[in-house]
Design an enzyme around this catalytic site. Structure first.
Site, short mmCIF file in Angstrom:
data_model
loop_
_atom_site.label_atom_id
_atom_site.label_comp_id
_atom_site.label_asym_id
_atom_site.label_seq_id
_atom_site.Cartn_x
_atom_site.Cartn_y
_atom_site.Cartn_z
N ASN A 37 0.85 -1.25 0.14
CA ASN A 37 -0.01 -0.03 -0.12
C ASN A 37 0.85 1.35 0.03
OD1 ASN A 37 -2.24 1.50 0.07
ND2 ASN A 37 -2.99 0.98 2.22
N HIS A 122 -14.10 -6.29 11.45
CA HIS A 122 -14.01 -5.26 12.25
C HIS A 122 -15.33 -4.35 12.57
CE1 HIS A 122 -10.00 -4.65 9.52
NE2 HIS A 122 -10.04 -5.66 10.38
N ARG A 147 -13.06 -7.10 16.20
CA ARG A 147 -12.00 -6.06 16.44
C ARG A 147 -12.70 -4.87 16.61
NH1 ARG A 147 -7.29 -3.17 12.53
NH2 ARG A 147 -9.10 -1.74 11.86
N TYR A 159 -7.36 6.23 13.44
CA TYR A 159 -7.11 5.19 12.42
C TYR A 159 -8.25 4.01 12.68
CZ TYR A 159 -5.86 0.19 11.58
OH TYR A 159 -6.19 -0.93 11.03
N ASP A 212 -6.67 -2.87 17.56
CA ASP A 212 -5.39 -2.69 17.14
C ASP A 212 -4.92 -1.15 17.61
OD1 ASP A 212 -3.34 -2.22 15.26
OD2 ASP A 212 -4.30 -2.74 13.50
N HIS A 214 -1.99 -0.14 16.40
CA HIS A 214 -1.50 0.76 15.14
C HIS A 214 -0.14 1.13 15.87
CE1 HIS A 214 -1.27 1.38 10.87
NE2 HIS A 214 -2.19 0.48 10.92
N GLU A 238 -3.35 -5.76 19.35
CA GLU A 238 -2.33 -5.92 18.11
C GLU A 238 -1.35 -4.59 18.15
OE1 GLU A 238 -4.50 -5.82 14.74
OE2 GLU A 238 -2.87 -5.44 13.45
N GLU A 264 2.22 -7.39 11.10
CA GLU A 264 1.76 -7.16 9.69
C GLU A 264 2.75 -6.68 8.70
OE1 GLU A 264 -1.65 -5.23 10.56
OE2 GLU A 264 -0.73 -3.02 10.18
N ARG A 285 1.26 -11.97 13.15
CA ARG A 285 0.47 -11.51 12.27
C ARG A 285 1.00 -11.32 10.73
NH1 ARG A 285 -2.25 -7.49 12.17
NH2 ARG A 285 -4.25 -8.72 11.48
N HIS A 314 -2.39 -11.08 8.62
CA HIS A 314 -2.80 -9.80 8.41
C HIS A 314 -4.17 -9.91 7.38
CE1 HIS A 314 -1.65 -5.36 6.76
NE2 HIS A 314 -2.73 -5.49 7.46
N ASP A 318 -6.06 -3.95 1.70
CA ASP A 318 -4.99 -3.62 0.60
C ASP A 318 -4.20 -4.69 0.41
OD1 ASP A 318 -4.42 -2.09 3.62
OD2 ASP A 318 -2.41 -3.05 2.89
N GLU A 341 -7.81 -12.50 10.22
CA GLU A 341 -8.36 -11.06 10.01
C GLU A 341 -9.07 -10.96 8.93
OE1 GLU A 341 -5.54 -7.93 9.49
OE2 GLU A 341 -7.23 -6.12 10.25
N TRP A 405 2.51 6.01 12.16
CA TRP A 405 1.23 6.21 11.79
C TRP A 405 0.53 4.71 12.20
CZ3 TRP A 405 -1.58 3.16 8.22
CH2 TRP A 405 -3.11 3.30 8.01
C1 CS2 Z 1 -4.07 -2.89 9.65
C2 CS2 Z 1 -4.41 -2.37 8.33
O1 CS2 Z 1 -5.57 -4.46 9.19
C3 CS2 Z 1 -4.70 -4.11 10.15
O2 CS2 Z 1 -4.70 -4.63 11.26
O3 CS2 Z 1 -3.35 -2.39 10.67
O4 CS2 Z 1 -5.20 -1.51 8.24
C4 CS2 Z 1 -3.18 -1.43 7.83
O5 CS2 Z 1 -3.19 0.04 8.57
C5 CS2 Z 1 -2.93 -1.14 6.43
O6 CS2 Z 1 -2.67 -2.56 5.81
C6 CS2 Z 1 -1.77 -0.52 5.95
O7 CS2 Z 1 -1.68 -0.50 4.61
MG MG Z 2 -3.11 -3.79 12.21
#
Ligand code: CS2
Ligand code: MG
Length: 405
Positions: A37, A122, A147, A159, A212, A214, A238, A264, A285, A314, A318, A341, A405
């Site tokens: 991505n 999600h 999640r 996020y 998550d 993140h 996560e 991920e 993951r 993961h 994307d 996921e 991020w």
């Molecule tokens: C993520 C994703 O799925 C997840 O747990 O953290 O949404 C991640 O932000 C994206 O794959 C980034 O491209």
């Molecule tokens: Mg994630």
């Protein structure tokens, strides 16, 4: 048998996907996902300029030797771009091997360890109540693991919470640049603890809940949050913090019994060797697309198995349906599979391009018995949606400091 052609195709049916198609002189072809991505063109160049020319006329059945040639044989090894290129080639070769054998890939891995693959979905929302309503709707659809992500009051964007109209292209406008987000750990703590408290009050103890972070927290903040969430019995937390320094998870682990998941963005076993062998995490993951394909991810999963770490690949939107298919086979085979996921059904345009035979029902997936990966790619349909440059957002602390991020 020889590889006669390798096509690297990019399409954007709502988001960019990079697909590798390996064609053989026997007429059999295989498919692989090479999507990163926001860095799609880098993988495309790596494949076209550096990888593809070395593989023409090679025997596509030599999966292991080709993997070693592209990994061990290359002085500049590892890293997301190179490993995504290897991953796509590797998946396509497994697809070909399955088609030649007339067997689904999970049979080539050793057969199934389970009847079906449990998914987590999600639930996102602008408020805690909205998140919990969305979670209830997913439970009605049969999901037993969810999640939860909720917008943080006082921060402009959070996020995982993109309202109906806002996709990343819209956020970026006509001149795509990374959208900027803001982060405050203090505001987040308050929201997230409240979210899980209310979720347990509403749903009781049975549903599996996940979250998550993140990677927004420092290790000690991650330790504190993991501890604060203990009463709400998460299946896993996560990406509690970044693991470039794998020792960070020792600190988190020493403070909490909340199960921890990460991986991920990992590209190889070397990104998680200490995390796994020291049992600082509970779920790994990593994704087939980003960790060297089926061959790369299978090695990570096997190493994890002997340390009581489960797999939880993961499954963001994307990763293309080809990666989803690869995960279906690994998830069905892995003795130490944890959970998969799942970001929901793909949009209509994507479904027109990628046709897969795997079934999703009641929060559970069933691997297909079609030979190979069980997924196909319609080149003509893909050509209708040309590549569009896009970036993931960047994040800053409230004082402007650049953050994860
Ligand atoms: C993520 C994703 O799925 C997840 O747990 O953290 O949404 C991640 O932000 C994206 O794959 C980034 O491209
Ligand atoms: Mg994630």
């Amino acid at each position: 048998m020889k590889i006669s052609e390798i096509k690297v195709l990019v399409t954007c049916p709502g988001r960019n996907f990079v697909t590798v198609k390996i064609v053989t002189d026997a007429g059999v072809y295989g498919l692989g996902d090479a999507t990163i991505n926001g860095r799609e063109q880098a993988v495309i160049a790596c494949l076209n300029e550096h990888v593809v020319p070395c593989l023409i006329d090679r025997d596509p059945q030599d999966i292991e030797d080709i993997w070693q040639y592209l990994y061990r044989g290359v002085y500049w090894r590892r890293g997301p771009i190179g490993m995504a290129a290897i991953a796509a080639i590797d998946m396509a070769l497994w697809d070909i091997k399955g088609k030649i054998a007339g067997l689904p890939v999970y049979q080539l891995l050793g057969g199934r360890s389970r009847k079906s693959v449990t998914l987590y979905a999600h639930a996102n929302g602008e408020t805690i109540d909205e998140t919990l309503e969305n979670a209830a709707a997913l439970m009605d659809q049969g999901f037993k693991a969810i999640r939860l992500q909720s917008a943080i009051p006082g921060l402009p964007v959070t996020y995982g919470v993109l309202g109906e109209q806002k996709d990343y292209f819209e956020l970026q406008g006509n001149r795509p640049l990374p959208p900027e987000e803001e982060w405050s750990t203090k505001k987040y703590y308050k929201l997230v603890v409240e979210l899980f408290k209310k979720a347990r009050e509403k749903f009781g103890p049975d549903v599996h809940l996940l979250h998550d972070v993140h990677s927004r927290l420092t290790p000690i903040e991650a330790a504190r949050l993991s501890k604060l969430l203990e009463p709400y019995d998460l299946m896993f937390l996560e990406d509690a913090c970044i693991a470039e320094n794998q020792d960070s998870f020792k600190l988190v682990r020493n403070h909490t019994v909340t199960p921890l998941a990460i991986g991920e963005t990992f590209n190889s076993i070397w990104d998680c060797k200490e995390l796994i062998q020291n049992q600082w995490i509970d779920y790994i993951r990593a994704a087939a697309t980003h960790a060297g394909g089926i061959t790369g991810l299978r090695r990570i999963i096997d190493f994890a198995a002997i340390h009581d770490v489960k797999s939880a690949p993961h499954g963001a939107p994307d990763l293309s349906p080809i990666c989803f298919a690869a995960h279906m086979h690994l998830d069905s085979w892995a003795p130490n599979f944890g959970i998969q996921e799942y970001s929901g059904a793909v949009n209509e345009q994507t479904a027109k391009i990628f046709k897969h035979a795997h079934e999703v029902n009641d929060g559970t997936a069933f691997v297909s018995d079609a030979p190979g990966l069980g997924v196909d790619f319609d080149e003509e349909a893909a050509a209708e949606y040309p590549y569009k440059r896009s970036y993931l957002p960047v994040s800053r602390l409230e004082d402007g400091t650049m953050w994860h991020w």
